[in-house]
Design an enzyme around this catalytic site. Structure first.
Site, mmCIF file in Angstrom:
data_model
loop_
_atom_site.group_PDB
_atom_site.id
_atom_site.type_symbol
_atom_site.label_atom_id
_atom_site.label_comp_id
_atom_site.label_asym_id
_atom_site.label_seq_id
_atom_site.Cartn_x
_atom_site.Cartn_y
_atom_site.Cartn_z
ATOM 1 N N TYR A 74 -7.452 11.129 8.271
ATOM 2 C CA TYR A 74 -6.360 11.634 7.572
ATOM 3 C C TYR A 74 -6.323 11.605 6.138
ATOM 4 C CZ TYR A 74 -3.117 7.576 7.129
ATOM 5 O OH TYR A 74 -2.735 6.518 6.763
ATOM 6 N N ILE A 75 -6.722 10.304 5.831
ATOM 7 C CA ILE A 75 -6.655 9.880 4.458
ATOM 8 C C ILE A 75 -7.903 11.105 3.462
ATOM 9 C CG2 ILE A 75 -7.112 8.323 2.236
ATOM 10 C CD1 ILE A 75 -6.096 6.361 4.322
ATOM 11 N N THR A 132 0.897 -1.020 -0.028
ATOM 12 C CA THR A 132 0.076 -0.143 0.248
ATOM 13 C C THR A 132 0.933 1.322 -0.116
ATOM 14 O OG1 THR A 132 -1.838 -1.141 1.123
ATOM 15 C CG2 THR A 132 -1.913 1.112 1.330
ATOM 16 N N CYS A 133 1.769 1.173 0.795
ATOM 17 C CA CYS A 133 2.493 2.559 0.890
ATOM 18 C C CYS A 133 3.276 2.831 -0.138
ATOM 19 C CB CYS A 133 3.843 2.349 1.945
ATOM 20 S SG CYS A 133 5.045 3.484 2.198
ATOM 21 N N GLU A 183 11.375 27.193 16.325
ATOM 22 C CA GLU A 183 11.855 28.065 17.481
ATOM 23 C C GLU A 183 10.848 28.332 18.376
ATOM 24 O OE1 GLU A 183 13.348 32.063 17.038
ATOM 25 O OE2 GLU A 183 12.817 31.949 15.071
ATOM 26 N N GLU A 233 -6.408 14.824 3.618
ATOM 27 C CA GLU A 233 -5.316 14.809 2.800
ATOM 28 C C GLU A 233 -5.830 15.139 1.206
ATOM 29 O OE1 GLU A 233 -1.812 12.578 5.075
ATOM 30 O OE2 GLU A 233 -3.028 11.336 3.534
ATOM 31 N N LYS A 288 0.618 9.164 -2.622
ATOM 32 C CA LYS A 288 -0.106 10.493 -2.223
ATOM 33 C C LYS A 288 0.902 11.647 -1.876
ATOM 34 C CE LYS A 288 -0.014 10.984 2.081
ATOM 35 N NZ LYS A 288 0.045 10.309 3.542
ATOM 36 N N THR A 327 3.337 3.034 8.040
ATOM 37 C CA THR A 327 4.323 2.451 7.457
ATOM 38 C C THR A 327 5.533 2.076 8.662
ATOM 39 O OG1 THR A 327 3.883 2.782 5.193
ATOM 40 C CG2 THR A 327 5.946 2.542 5.799
ATOM 41 N N ASP A 347 -0.623 -3.533 9.033
ATOM 42 C CA ASP A 347 -2.262 -3.025 9.208
ATOM 43 C C ASP A 347 -2.898 -4.255 9.479
ATOM 44 O OD1 ASP A 347 -1.289 -0.573 8.398
ATOM 45 O OD2 ASP A 347 -2.362 -0.442 6.633
#
Ligand SMILES: Cc1cc2nc3c(=O)[nH]c(=O)nc-3n(C[C@H](O)[C@H](O)[C@H](O)COP(=O)(O)OP(=O)(O)OC[C@H]3O[C@@H](n4cnc5c(N)ncnc54)[C@H](O)[C@@H]3O)c2cc1C
Length: 461
Positions: free
Chosen positions: A180-181, A42-43, A443, A184, A51, A313, A305
């Site tokens: 998150y997918i 998948t990664c 910083e 994104e 992605k 990953t 997974d």
């Protein structure tokens, strides 16, 4: 002692499977690894790597705007989706090829095709219609995107798998989900000039992340032109000549060219023969493992997974390495799933490690919260409105920094370094003893002097 064809048979050549196969083979074990699709998993093929290329591609539109503020005259710009896809596919093929060479160089045998368990020591190679035996078996079959079962018209929707190969860039897209997918891909399509709507059934996106991060990002997504609809879900989808009409629980309809669901992923365990081998799965279908990634059958292990622990990953890779140490090197190792840093490649991106404020309070900590919201230097120059958020969650009595949360440019890069400090358990005083690097956004993390919310105060301010 029974003799087996292999010391280790790995099912699945993704992040976890490849790492385990390589390490075990390099240590002298006789290893085979079966992959039913493409090596890299998948990664490499339909996750992190493609992605991120899409994120890079989509960020240019913002850069063109920024460039004007810095004195550049930017001519007419356009984006060629086909040209991008071709370049992306070439790079993915190159990376997949490197994984193949790494396996071969380590001495592992790569078997193309699906593998299924027959019993605890026997694996059926479907394409070759033969069975092989192994002393140990590692299940590293990953996960697969799911669509909501029973939703009328859901067959017209796509998942992230298809988003990497859309025949053409749509004019309008509805991305469904708050994880998150989803976030994104909403950023990706918006940046590529697609009219983008993000729809999520919950009260706010990115469940599990710090509440300040969630609210901040939702605001930034809207600022960038994404329509965010919360607390609403699909009743049905309908395909018309004009596109796909989403009938929503609010009674409204929205029409789009593409509807992408990023509402969940399921462990890849269907039809794998786990029952025949006696391997237990949980209610989500994930392989049940102990801290050493050993399943309920002593010679069968699972990483990544497919175990549905932390589906990232680097976690799959570390679980795989720990498995090899435990199973082959007489050195039992359990990967520590605490304080795993993660990034969301939204626009702007997020980096987070350690406890959220809510989780820390729930765990009974008395907290000092340090928080800074500011316009990044690059943005102030041209009068942009984007804001960066930085937040530290600090245990009051000990001064230990329990969590660090950043939303803003370079947040994923920043958080990798902050993760070292969080993992080491250093105190806020030690963060502050670290001299700042100037002029940077990071910083701010070592110069936040007074708490935004101090222990004993009930509310922020
Ligand atoms: C869109 C998307 C974006 C992501 N972005 C990130 C990110 O930015 N950062 C991050 O850390 N993680 C990210 N992830 C998650 C990451 O990709 C996974 O956590 C990781 O790939 C898991 O590795 P794995 O080895 O468990 O499984 P996978 O990489 O999924 O590999 C499993 C492999 O097993 C093969 N297989 C399955 N069944 C069989 C069988 N019976 N026989 C033979 N082969 C089989 C599959 O074809 C696949 O190649 C993302 C995922 C997605 C979907």
């Amino acid at each position: 002692m029974p003799t087996y064809d292999y010391d280790l048979f790995v099912i699945g050549a993704g992040s976890g499977g490849v790492r385990a196969a390589r390490l075990a083979a390099m240590g002298g074990a006789r290893v085979a690894v079966a992959e039913e699709y493409r090596v890299g998993g998948t990664c490499v093929v339909r996750g992190c790597i493609p992605k991120k290329f899409m994120v890079y591609a989509s960020e240019f539109s913002q850069s063109f705007k920024t460039a004007r503020g810095y004195g550049w005259t930017v001519g007419e710009t356009s984006f060629d989706w086909q040209r991008f896809l071709t370049a992306k596919d070439i790079e993915i093929a190159r990376l997949s090829g490197i994984y193949v060479s790494n396996l071969e160089n380590a001495g592992a045998e790569l078997i193309h095709g699906r593998a299924e368990l027959v019993d605890a020591h026997t694996v059926r190679l479907i394409a070759q219609d033969r069975a092989v035996t192994a002393d140990k078996v590692l299940i590293a079959t990953g996960g697969w995107p799911t669509l909501p079962p029973g939703l009328p018209g859901v067959e017209h929707a796509i998942t992230s798998n298809e988003a990497f190969h859309l025949p053409e860039l749509p004019k309008r897209i509805l991305v469904v989900g708050g994880g998150y997918i989803a976030v994104e891909f909403a950023g990706i399509f918006n940046g590529l000039g697609v009219e983008t709507t993000l729809l999520y059934r919950g009260p706010n996106i990115l469940r599990g992340f710090d509440n300040d991060v969630r609210a901040h990002l939702a605001g930034e997504l809207e600022r960038r032109g994404i329509t965010v609809i919360l607390g609403c879900h699909h009743d049905r989808l309908e395909k018309t000549d004009a596109g796909i009409v989403s009938h929503l629980s609010s009674g409204h309809t929205v029409e789009n060219d593409v509807v992408m669901f990023a509402t969940g992923r399921a462990p890849n365990t269907k039809g794998l023969g786990l029952e025949a081998a006696g391997v237990a799965v949980d209610e989500a279908g994930a392989v049940v493992v102990d801290q050493f990634s050993r399943s309920t059958v002593p010679n069968i292990w699972a990483v990544g997974d497919v175990t549905n622990r932390i589906n990232l990953t680097p976690v799959a890779i570390r679980e795989a390495a720990a498995f090899v140490e435990t199973a082959f090197n007489d050195n039992p190792q359990a990967f520590d799933h605490q304080q795993v840093a993660s990034a969301v490649f939204s626009q702007p991106p997020i980096g987070a490690v350690g406890l959220t404020e809510a989780d820390a309070r729930h765990a009974g900590h008395r907290l000092d919260i340090y928080r800074s919201v500011f316009r990044p230097m690059k943005v102030t120059f041209y009068g942009g409105e984007e804001r960066t958020l930085m937040k530290l969650v600090v245990d009051h009595p000990s001064g230990r920094v329990l969590g660090c949360h950043v939303v803003g440019p370079d947040a994923p890069e920043i958080i990798q370094m902050a993760a070292i400090a969080i993992k080491m358990g250093v105190s806020k005083a030690q963060w502050d003893a670290t001299c700042a690097v100037h002029p940077t956004a990071a910083e701010e993390l070592v110069t936040m002097r007074s708490p935004y919310v101090a222990a004993g105060m009930s509310q922020g301010g």
